[in-house]
Design an enzyme around this catalytic site. Structure first.
Site, mmCIF file in Angstrom:
data_model
loop_
_atom_site.group_PDB
_atom_site.id
_atom_site.type_symbol
_atom_site.label_atom_id
_atom_site.label_comp_id
_atom_site.label_asym_id
_atom_site.label_seq_id
_atom_site.Cartn_x
_atom_site.Cartn_y
_atom_site.Cartn_z
ATOM 1 N N CYS A 131 0.880 -1.171 0.000
ATOM 2 C CA CYS A 131 0.000 0.000 0.000
ATOM 3 C C CYS A 131 0.912 1.214 0.000
ATOM 4 O O CYS A 131 1.554 1.512 1.005
ATOM 5 C CB CYS A 131 -0.912 0.013 1.225
ATOM 6 N N CYS A 134 -0.761 4.494 2.201
ATOM 7 C CA CYS A 134 -0.754 4.440 3.677
ATOM 8 C C CYS A 134 -0.189 3.075 4.052
ATOM 9 O O CYS A 134 0.964 2.807 3.732
ATOM 10 C CB CYS A 134 -2.130 4.750 4.267
ATOM 11 N N SER A 135 -0.967 2.236 4.688
ATOM 12 C CA SER A 135 -0.455 0.899 5.021
ATOM 13 C C SER A 135 -1.591 -0.104 5.018
ATOM 14 O O SER A 135 -1.654 -0.969 5.883
ATOM 15 C CB SER A 135 0.218 0.904 6.397
ATOM 16 N N CYS A 136 -2.511 -0.003 4.053
ATOM 17 C CA CYS A 136 -3.666 -0.891 4.013
ATOM 18 C C CYS A 136 -3.200 -2.350 3.973
ATOM 19 O O CYS A 136 -2.268 -2.691 3.248
ATOM 20 C CB CYS A 136 -4.521 -0.577 2.796
#
Lengths: 226, 235
Positions: A131, A134-136
């Site tokens: 991702c 962000c950090s999905c």
């Protein structure tokens, strides 16, 4: 009344002191390391208290959060899905058609994850998930994202030079292996189904699940071998 | 938002620090507070996940990188509480005092890029929505992405895929649109597609010919292909 320039206040001793107090009263900008972590703990405990006082958060929720994400939900959840896909071709087909529904067959609750997709490795094709914005991450399938997944190093480079980054992470892929990167830029979450290791024909589903590593389900590693 | 968070393809970062299959834990209580508080704010409708992501994007870029993931969550939680009227900074400081600490020892309040129109989400939870129109595109269609951000503020169109052409490889239902939900401007359910781009299309002719990048892109980010893309449908 004299005209004040924007710089006036900065040259004035009183305003300077005031600015200093202002910074001090509003927390410390320059903290780092252990002092920053302690400063964040102080601030977080105040926010927790306010949210409890206003009926938004309950005191047990923080403990439950730790319990849930440190012990109950982790890569062993996704491993059950992968192991079933290795032993049951019909399940694997259902997984590819509707992963969100199929995972419930092995007792997995996708929770607030409303659209899970699988990407299936095969000889000559390797999938890897990231991702960049962000950090999905598929929390309800794999648990908490590892730190490297959330790092600028991984987020910036895995889409541009995945073969190099994967080699740095210990996964060497031949130049003719096609690399398929999946950047989770919306609410779909991706699970890699790695290739079943050779020499596992004698193992049952539970034993196979023990071989399925977190990294192999993100696509930065291979399953363990027996 | 054209922020530091949009990291795809940015150069200069080094090797990821990676220990294979290292166990991940919520390491400290303040990190768990950050996580549990966010979930509570989402559940109670004080904020929504899109506004939360936008708050992280709005963090001063000089603060974004030094903060850990949980540090960014904590900052976004405080920002949501202040912007949505749950508490003001003086109340937070008074609470720090009341718990026996000097505010000078606490972390600074978040420094944020300003935004208009953040509102709580008062609609039904979840992201998937039924809509009464058909999707514009289908698997196999060749599409070109917008060259510019679809709008100011929050969106999910990374810089590295803009103005590029690719092929739709998976077609998804309509999802609530982060661009508007993050700003309290309604759900605007929009079809979503997985679009495949050749690395050579994204990064130039020297890129790895055996690499493809897929992104999940909303229909409003896509137009019928203007140029022949370097990749065709490869589901």
């Amino acid at each position: 009344m004299s005209e004040q320039t924007p710089s006036h206040g900065h040259e004035d001793g009183h305003d300077h002191d005031h600015d200093h107090d202002h910074d001090r009263d509003h927390g410390h900008e320059a903290l780092h390391g252990d002092a920053l972590a302690r400063g964040q703990a102080i601030r977080a405990e105040a926010l927790e208290q306010i949210l409890i006082d206003k009926g938004i958060l309950t005191a047990t929720e923080v403990d439950n959060y730790i319990e849930t994400w440190n012990t109950r939900i982790g890569p062993m959840v996704g491993a059950r899905v992968v192991a079933r896909a290795w032993v049951d071709d019909d399940f694997k087909a259902r997984l590819q058609a509707d992963a969100t529904g199929a995972v419930t067959e092995v007792g997995v609750n996708p929770g607030r994850l409303e659209r899970l997709e699988v990407v299936v490795n095969e000889p000559g094709v390797h999938h890897v998930v990231c991702c960049t914005l962000c950090s999905c991450y598929p929390w309800t399938i794999l648990g908490l994202p590892p730190n490297w997944y959330k790092s600028p190093e991984y987020r910036s480079r895995i889409v541009r030079e995945p073969r190099t980054v994967l080699a740095e992470m210990g996964l060497e892929l031949d130049d003719d292996v096609r690399i398929q990167v999946w950047d989770s830029s919306a609410e779909v979450r991706y699970l890699v189904v790695p290739e079943r290791p050779a020499g596992t024909e004698h193992l049952d589903e539970d034993a196979l699940a023990q071989l399925v590593t977190r990294d192999s389900m993100i696509g930065v590693g291979r399953p363990a071998t027996p | 938002m054209e922020g530091i968070h949009d990291m795809g393809g940015v150069e200069g970062y080094g090797r990821p620090t990676h220990v294979p299959n290292e166990e991940v834990n919520v390491g400290t209580r303040w990190e768990a507070i950050s996580g549990a508080a966010l979930f509570a704010l989402l559940r109670s409708g004080v904020t929504n996940i899109d506004a939360h992501r936008h708050r992280i994007e709005r963090l001063d870029p000089t603060r974004y990188l030094p903060l850990t993931y949980w540090g960014r969550w904590l900052a976004a939680v405080e920002s949501a509480m202040v912007e949505q009227g749950v508490a003001d900074v003086s109340e937070i400081e008074a609470t720090i005092h009341a718990k026996g600490h000097d505010p000078a020892d606490s972390a600074a309040p978040p420094r944020m890029h300003p935004v208009d129109g953040l509102e709580s989400r008062s609609n039904q939870p979840g992201f998937l929505r039924d809509v009464d129109h058909q999707p514009r595109f289908a698997v196999g269609d060749l599409v070109t992405t917008l060259r510019h951000p679809p709008q100011p503020g929050h969106h999910r169109l990374p810089r590295y895929c803009r103005g590029r052409s690719g092929a739709i490889v998976r077609s998804y239902p309509a999802f609530t649109l982060p661009d508007t939900v993050a700003h309290g401007r309604g759900e605007h359910p929009t079809y979503l597609y997985a679009v495949a781009f050749a690395a050579t299309e994204l990064w130039g002719p020297e890129a790895d010919p055996a690499q493809t990048c897929h992104l999940d892109l909303f229909e409003t980010y896509l137009e019928p292909a203007r140029t022949e893309p370097h990749v065709r449908a490869d589901p």
